[in-house]
Every structure is written in structure tokens, then in C-alpha cells.
Design a protein around this motif. Structure first.
Motif, short mmCIF file in Angstrom:
data_model
loop_
_atom_site.label_atom_id
_atom_site.label_comp_id
_atom_site.label_asym_id
_atom_site.label_seq_id
_atom_site.Cartn_x
_atom_site.Cartn_y
_atom_site.Cartn_z
N ASP A 48 -6.88 7.77 2.58
CA ASP A 48 -7.85 7.12 3.47
C ASP A 48 -7.98 7.89 4.78
OD1 ASP A 48 -9.03 4.89 2.27
OD2 ASP A 48 -7.25 3.66 2.59
N ALA A 49 -6.81 8.25 5.34
CA ALA A 49 -6.80 8.93 6.62
C ALA A 49 -7.58 10.24 6.55
CB ALA A 49 -5.36 9.21 7.04
N LEU A 50 -7.47 10.91 5.41
CA LEU A 50 -8.12 12.22 5.27
C LEU A 50 -9.52 12.09 4.66
CD1 LEU A 50 -5.03 14.27 4.06
CD2 LEU A 50 -5.95 14.09 6.38
N LYS A 51 -9.95 10.85 4.44
CA LYS A 51 -11.31 10.58 3.95
C LYS A 51 -11.57 11.29 2.62
CE LYS A 51 -12.29 10.41 8.80
NZ LYS A 51 -12.69 11.18 9.95
N LYS A 52 -10.59 11.27 1.77
CA LYS A 52 -10.73 11.94 0.49
C LYS A 52 -11.56 11.07 -0.45
CE LYS A 52 -8.17 15.47 1.53
NZ LYS A 52 -7.50 16.55 0.83
N PRO A 53 -12.23 11.69 -1.41
CA PRO A 53 -13.08 10.91 -2.31
C PRO A 53 -12.31 9.86 -3.10
CG PRO A 53 -13.07 13.24 -2.92
CD PRO A 53 -12.34 13.13 -1.64
N GLU A 54 -11.04 10.12 -3.38
CA GLU A 54 -10.30 9.12 -4.17
C GLU A 54 -9.62 8.05 -3.29
OE1 GLU A 54 -6.55 10.59 -6.08
OE2 GLU A 54 -7.42 12.55 -5.65
N SER A 55 -9.96 8.03 -2.01
CA SER A 55 -9.39 6.98 -1.14
C SER A 55 -10.07 5.65 -1.41
CB SER A 55 -9.59 7.37 0.32
OG SER A 55 -10.97 7.40 0.63
N MET A 94 0.87 -1.17 0.00
CA MET A 94 0.00 0.00 0.00
C MET A 94 0.91 1.23 0.00
SD MET A 94 -2.89 1.21 2.76
CE MET A 94 -4.15 0.00 2.39
N SER A 95 0.55 2.24 -0.78
CA SER A 95 1.40 3.42 -0.82
C SER A 95 1.04 4.37 0.32
CB SER A 95 1.25 4.14 -2.16
OG SER A 95 -0.06 4.64 -2.28
N VAL A 96 1.99 5.20 0.68
CA VAL A 96 1.74 6.23 1.69
C VAL A 96 0.61 7.13 1.20
CG1 VAL A 96 2.72 8.25 2.84
CG2 VAL A 96 4.10 6.19 2.53
N ALA A 105 -9.01 4.60 8.02
CA ALA A 105 -7.73 4.22 7.45
C ALA A 105 -7.03 3.12 8.25
CB ALA A 105 -6.82 5.45 7.35
N HIS A 106 -7.41 2.94 9.51
CA HIS A 106 -6.79 1.86 10.30
C HIS A 106 -7.19 0.50 9.75
CE1 HIS A 106 -7.54 5.06 13.46
NE2 HIS A 106 -6.25 5.06 13.26
N HIS A 107 -8.33 0.47 9.11
CA HIS A 107 -8.89 -0.83 8.76
C HIS A 107 -9.12 -1.00 7.27
CE1 HIS A 107 -9.44 -1.32 13.00
NE2 HIS A 107 -10.18 -0.23 13.08
N SER A 108 -8.82 0.04 6.49
CA SER A 108 -9.14 -0.06 5.08
C SER A 108 -8.21 -1.09 4.44
CB SER A 108 -8.97 1.28 4.39
OG SER A 108 -7.61 1.52 4.17
N GLY A 109 -8.73 -1.92 3.65
CA GLY A 109 -7.90 -2.94 3.01
C GLY A 109 -7.64 -2.58 1.56
N PHE A 156 -2.91 15.51 0.87
CA PHE A 156 -3.47 16.72 1.48
C PHE A 156 -4.06 17.65 0.43
CE2 PHE A 156 -1.52 15.31 5.37
CZ PHE A 156 -2.31 15.88 6.36
N ALA A 157 -3.43 17.66 -0.76
CA ALA A 157 -3.91 18.58 -1.80
C ALA A 157 -5.10 18.01 -2.56
CB ALA A 157 -2.76 18.86 -2.78
N ALA A 158 -5.34 16.71 -2.42
CA ALA A 158 -6.44 16.09 -3.18
C ALA A 158 -7.77 16.72 -2.78
CB ALA A 158 -6.46 14.59 -2.90
N PRO A 159 -8.72 16.76 -3.72
CA PRO A 159 -10.00 17.40 -3.43
C PRO A 159 -10.71 16.76 -2.23
CG PRO A 159 -9.93 16.56 -5.70
CD PRO A 159 -8.63 16.20 -5.07
#
Ligand SMILES: Cc1ncc(C[n+]2csc(CCOP(=O)(O)OP(=O)(O)O)c2C)c(N)n1
Ligand SMILES: [Mg+2]
Lengths: 329, 331
Positions: B84-91, B76-78, B99-103, B304-307
Motif C-alpha cells: 500500500d505504502a509503495l502504491k503497488k498494483p497488488e496493494s 494486516m501483514s507488513v 497506506a495510512h488509511h487503507s482498510g 519493494f520487489a513487486a511490480p
């Protein structure tokens, strides 16, 4: 005195443990840590490890201890950290706690209180924000209590602990910090009794917990627009105080339930069912239910906000019901 | 496992990547520059990274709650984690899950759960599926000392052993479950000994020594691959931080205990080991660290910059039901 809901709950536990030696607490991280929302803070220092038990991470174990202790003379108060985790011990709750007194024709008593926090608003996501009253509506033998003020939290918790049947006592996690007046006078509130929080004549809003506060806000704002709503806090979701609700709806002719659970199968159905059955010819409008969308609670707060009813939505839909006779387009 | 110098450097890279990513995310949270509250595995990387390092293409890993190391090691990439951590639409979950549990099943990372222990029966089922299809792939499942008290743990142990499934159960015994110390969790401080009762092999390793972890897990993985059934591996470790980043670092634990364990930093230990072998020098390690730091920086900047999610574009209902038939909207 003025205190928060968590303060009131702590006072209730303290007072009842002082009064009744058979009351004990068990749960994960409730002793030295004081509970994830500090409700049991300090109690282990006052009552010791015998009466405030830090348990292993085993809900089935602690619920089983609750059930077994309850039928053998103690009054357990079991804490499930987040109510979502009760899924891991549903068997004890549904098959044992709810049924043993009935199965034994009263030989066994079940003075068990299961405390748990619940609800949306903290971005805790799909397995830590659920609103689960409806899971238990369909289980005969269980009582489900849900306080919305410090005064009620104190009185209802005393009432639950003193009650000889199994009670699921649900504490909304966003309400712990809510302040209010109360007196730790050792007086229990009866279970199964609702309260009229605001009188009105155009429609009856029936709610509880966090949603009650949103319903109150909506009702106050609608009053400025000339719509007068009566707001009922059910306080006990099961069994519901249908008498109080029917009396109010008979007066207003309109019913709106405001629920945090997903729409389909929500607890409010029991209210609309009773109102339809008893007051069908006297209703000005068909009952309206405002509830969460039928999706799991997302972690994103943007999405969570869209899922759960907010003040705007309650105002819009209840207002429309009174003005135009239709809850939604 | 016989590791080449390249393997050893890659392992160090994974360890450092995990440590650095978690430190950066935690600092951002503490400085109120990020809304994401990490539950870090800082101090436990030898376990999360080392165990996952033993897997190959097509194997599965089932993280519990602080196994970012496993996710990053499995590829998984950083960037993906921070999205995921920032709940971005492209996560990965598009704002639905944490993000702790996203596979990421394309990388063999099984979606997790908030419910402690609950990942274990799922991992069990994936292992069942692998045996059923006569695959030589395996499942590695993580869990904590707290999780060892659940019925789910018992189910995974008993079923996997009875059915001889390709499952490797790795316990991060960090001596605490939230605030609960081992003395309130179990009568013996050892978890691996329970394996015997299930007719399973149980192993105990120093969870701060990545070489030891790799050796034990690699052996268990090979055994599972060859049809030899499950193994329970207990790794004695410690989290250097609080339960989550909203807790103090000590989180009520004795200062002496904390400092004793902190002296056993898995990265320092492995670094020292590599340098003592004389095949990797300080300069090479610094190069790896700088590379990782760049990668983390770029991943963070992108995420962080992602929409942000916007209410008008939210996708709430797809995949709720298998047919996406539109019948999900009752309200
Ligand atoms: C069934 C269940 N009970 C309680 C919790 C609350 N909780 C979340 S993490 C945690 C501690 C887990 O301890 P452990 O398994 O040792 O893992 P660690 O945090 O130490 O990595 C607890 C009690 C939960 N998520 N699920
Ligand atoms: Mg632990």
C-alpha cells in the motif's frame, strides 16, 4: 521585486493587516507554525495572537467565526488547510456566507475571505488533491478567485479582503513556489476580470491556476508548429469575465477550456455555454473542454498523471481542433 | 483481561512489530530509499496496539491517521502495508488510496479517511449495523485530541450514547494536532470528562502503559458486547516523532517535554514488566524480536520487489459505480 506566490500572499496579508485593523487571520496551524505552506509565516510575531489566531481543529467553528465576525464589522481571512476539508463546514459557506447579505437586503455585509490550497501534483490523493471550483459555481452569492502569478496573488488577495462579499480564494499547492515580478504597492486587482496571457488567432484557450501554466506551455510549443493560440487566465472563476472571453472567441472562432476539475459539471461549462449562446453562428468548431477524468484523484503519481490534463494532452487536443476540426477521436 | 504468558508474548510481538515496521519505513524515507512518507505512531503503540488487542474475530476497528499498530494487530501483514505504502498494483487500493488509511474489511479494518474526525461517524454506522443485526460484535474507533474538536466527534458521542451502540471510542491524546498544542485546542487538557455530558462512561488511562490500556479497553469492549453501550477512553500519550517524517522529530516541541515522554517508552515499559514477572526471559523476548525483524524484512523485500504500476495496465474506473456499467466515461 521578485518573489514567490506564497511570498506575495504573505505580503498582501501583511500590508492589509497593517492598513486595516479589522483584518484578522484564523485557521489551523497558521500562527506559530506559519501555515502548512508557510504563507502566514512570521505574521503572528508581527501582529500577535489577537490578529493571527491558531484555532482548534474545527472548520465549522472557524468558518462560523468568519461569518459572524464579517457581519459584525471585521474582515476575517479564514484559512482552510486543504480545500477538501471545506466539506466539513459547507453549511457555513453555502447557507450563511453566500446568502446572508442577500437575505438581509444588504443590512449585513460579508467581507469574508476563505483561503485554501487545492489541487493535484503532490500525490496527496482523493481527499487532499481535489479541484473544487465547480462545487461553488452553483452557489449564487459566492465569488471564487484563483491566482496564477505572484503579482495576481498579491492584487487579488487585497481585492478579496476589501470586497464586501464572501470570497473563496483558491491557491494551487504546486504554484506556491512559482517566482515572478511584483510590487507590494497596496493596489488591489478587481475581482471578475480575466487577463489575456498570450495573443493568438487560431483558437482561444481559457484556463486558470496550474492549468493556465500548462496551457501556456502547450500554446508556446504549438506556436512552433504554426498554430497560434490566445490564452486567457480567468483569474476569477466565479463570476467569469465572459466579456473578455467572448471578445477573444469571436476573433479566433474556436474555444478550448483547460480545467483541472473532473470533466462532468466542470467550471468550463459556464464558458462553453456562454460561447454557444452568444457566438453560435460565428464558431468555426464546437467548443472543446479539456478536463480531468471523471474519477477521484488517486494517490499513485502514475495514475494521477493519467487523470489530470498535461501539456502533451492539451497540445494534442487543441492542435487537432485547429488542424482537423475535432478535439479528439 | 486475564492474559496467559502466550497472550503477553503475543502482545509484545505486536508492539515490536509496529515499532520496527515504522522505524524501518521511516529510515528508508529519510535515506531517500523509499518514496513513502510515514506518519508514525512511534511512542503511541501501547494505545494503538493495546486497544486493538482487546478485539476478537469479527470485531471492527476504525483507525484515524497514525494507527498502523491497530492494523497490524488486527492481522494486516507488513507485506500488505508496504505494498500500500509503495502504491503497488497488488496493494489493497491498487494505487488509489494512502497506506495510512487503507482498510481491509476481511480483517475488520474499516477504510479510513484523510478528513480528521470523519472516521468516527462511519464507525458509528457500523456499530448501528451490529446492534441492528443483534450481533455481539463491537467497533473500536480511534481519534486524536485534534479530532475531538470536530463536529464528527460530537455526532459519534451523542448518537452512540443515545442509541446505546456497541462502540468504543479511543482517544490518542498525544497533546498536539500537527503543530497545535492542547492550549489552543481546548480549555481543559482532559477529553474523557466530556463523556459525562453525553451520559456515557469516560475513562482516562496512561497511554504509555499497555497493561492499563488493555484493562480499560477490554472492560469497555465487554460492556459493549453485552449491550451496555459506548465508552470513551482517553489515553494520555505522545508522539516521539514529528507529525510526519518530513517534519523534524521535535517538530517545534520543547526539548524537555520530548525527553520526559521519551523516558516513558511503551515498549521499554512493557518489556520491563514482562521481565519482572520472571515468566518471560530476555532470551524469549530477543527471539520474538528476531522473528519480527525477519518478518518485516521479508515483507519489505517482497513489496519493494513487486511490480510497479504501469500506465497501460491501470484500472481507473472499476467500482466507481456499483454496476461497473461503463457509463462512467464522459471524457
Ligand atoms: C478536517 C481536517 N482538518 C485538518 C486536517 C489536517 N490535519 C491532518 S492531521 C491533523 C492533526 C490531527 O491531530 P490529532 O487529531 O490530534 O491526531 P494526531 O495527528 O495527533 O494523531 C491535521 C490538522 C485534516 N486532515 N482534516
Ligand atoms: Mg494529537
Amino acid at each position: 521585486m521578485k518573489t514567490t506566490i506564497s511570498g506575495a500572499l504573505r505580503l498582501a496579508l501583511r500590508d492589509e493587516m497593517t492598513r486595516d485593523e479589522t483584518v484578522f487571520l484564523i485557521g489551523e496551524d497558521i500562527g506559530y507554525y506559519g501555515g502548512i505552506f508557510n504563507v502566514t509565516k512570521g505574521l503572528i510575531r508581527q501582529f500577535g495572537e489577537r490578529r493571527v489566531v491558531d484555532s482548534p481543529l474545527d472548520e465549522t467553528g472557524i468558518l462560523g467565526i468568519g461569518v459572524g465576525a464579517a457581519i459584525s464589522g471585521l474582515r476575517p481571512v479564514v484559512e482552510i488547510m486543504y480545500v477538501d476539508f471545506i466539506t466539513t463546514c459547507m453549511d457555513q459557506v453555502i447557507n450563511n456566507a453566500a446568502k446572508m447579505p442577500w437575505l438581509s437586503q444588504g443590512q449585513l455585509k460579508m467581507p469574508l475571505t476563505i483561503r485554501a490550497n487545492f489541487g493535484t501534483g503532490k500525490g496527496d490523493g482523493p481527499q487532499q488533491s481535489q479541484c473544487v471550483e465547480a462545487w461553488f459555481m452553483n452557489v449564487p452569492g459566492l465569488t471564487v478567485v484563483e491566482p496564477s502569478t505572484p503579482k495576481d496573488a498579491y492584487g487579488l488577495l487585497l481585492g478579496s479582503i476589501r470586497y464586501d462579499g464572501a470570497v473563496l480564494f483558491l491557491e494551487h499547492k504546486l504554484l506556491y513556489a512559482l517566482q515572478g515580478e511584483m510590487e507590494p504597492d497596496g493596489r488591489a486587482l478587481p475581482l471578475g476580470k480575466g487577463a489575456v496571457r498570450q495573443e493568438g488567432k487560431d483558437a482561444t484557450l481559457v484556463s486558470c491556476g496550474l492549468m493556465l501554466h500548462k496551457a501556456m506551455r502547450a500554446a508556446q510549443e504549438l506556436l512552433e508548429e504554426g498554430i497560434s493560440l490566445e490564452v486567457i487566465d480567468v483569474r476569477t472563476v466565479k463570476p467569469l469575465d465572459l466579456e473578455l472571453i467572448l471578445e477573444s472567441v469571436e476573433k479566433t472562432g474556436r474555444l478550448v477550456t483547460v480545467e483541472e476539475n473532473p470533466y462532468t459539471g466542470g467550471w468550463g461549462l459556464t464558458v462553453t455555454d456562454a460561447v454557444n449562446r452568444e457566438l453560435f453562428g460565428k464558431l468555426k468548431e464546437a467548443p472543446l473542454r479539456i478536463a480531468s477524468l471523471d474519477v477521484p484523484v488517486p494517490v499513485s503519481n502514475v495514475m494521477e498523471e493519467m487523470v489530470v490534463p498535461n501539456v502533451e494532452r492539451i497540445k494534442r487536443e487543441a492542435g487537432r481542433l485547429v488542424r482537423h476540426g475535432k478535439g479528439r477521436q | 483481561m486475564r492474559m496467559s504468558i502466550e497472550d503477553q508474548k503475543r502482545l509484545y510481538r505486536c508492539l515490536y512489530l509496529t515499532r520496527h515496521t515504522e522505524e524501518v519505513l521511516s529510515d528508508l524515507y529519510r535515506e531517500k530509499k523509499s518514496p513513502y512518507k510515514p506518519m508514525t505512531g512511534i511512542g503511541q503503540e501501547a494505545v494503538t496496539v493495546g486497544a486493538s488487542f482487546c478485539l476478537s474475530e469479527g470485531d471492527f476497528v476504525s483507525p484515524a491517521l497514525r494507527e498502523l499498530g491497530a492494523m497490524l494487530t488486527r492481522g494486516m501483514s507488513v507485506r500488505q502495508h508496504v505494498l500500500d505504502a509503495l502504491k503497488k498494483p497488488e496493494s489493497m487500493s491498487g494505487g488509489r488510496f494512502s497506506a495510512h488509511h487503507s482498510g481491509d474489511i476481511s480483517k475488520g479494518i474499516i477504510l479510513g479517511t484523510y478528513i480528521v474526525g470523519s472516521n468516527l461517524p462511519v464507525a458509528l454506522g457500523v456499530a448501528f449495523s451490529l446492534k441492528y443485526t443483534e450481533s455481539d460484535r463491537v467497533v473500536l474507533a480511534f481519534f486524536g485530541d485534534g479530532a475531538s474538536s470536530t463536529g464528527s466527534f460530537h455526532s459519534a458521542m451523542n448518537c452512540s450514547s443515545t442509541m446505546n451502540l456497541p462502540l468504543v471510542l479511543v482517544c490518542n491524546n498525544n497533546a498536539y494536532a500537527l503543530s497545535t498544542p492542547l492550549r489552543f485546542q481546548m480549555k481543559t487538557p482532559d477529553i474523557y470528562i466530556r463523556a459525562a455530558g453525553y451520559g456515557m462512561e469516560g475513562v482516562c488511562v496512561d497511554g504509555q502503559d499497555v497493561c492499563g490500556v488493555v484493562e480499560a479497553v477490554d472492560k469497555a469492549v465487554r460492556k459493549a458486547r453485552a449491550g451496555g453501550g459506548p465508552t470513551l477512553i482517553e489515553c494520555k500519550t505522545y508522539r516521539f516523532r514529528g507529525h510526519s517524517e518530513s517534519h523534524d522529530f521535535d517538530d517545534g516541541r520543547p526539548a524537555e517535554e520530548l525527553s520526559t515522554w521519551r523516558a516513558k517508552d511503551p515498549l521499554v515499559i512493557y518489556r520491563r514488566f514482562l521481565l519482572s514477572g520472571k515468566k518471560v526471559d530476555e532470551k524469549a523476548l530477543r527471539r520474538i524480536e528476531r522473528e519480527v525483524e525477519r518478518e518485516v524484512k521479508e515483507g519489505m523485500e517482497y513489496a519493494f520487489a513487486a511490480p510497479e504500476l504501469s500506465a497501460d495496465k491501470v484500472d481507473m474506473y472499476t467500482h466507481l459505480y456499483a454496476d461497473n456499467g461503463g457509463r462512467e466515461k464522459n471524457v
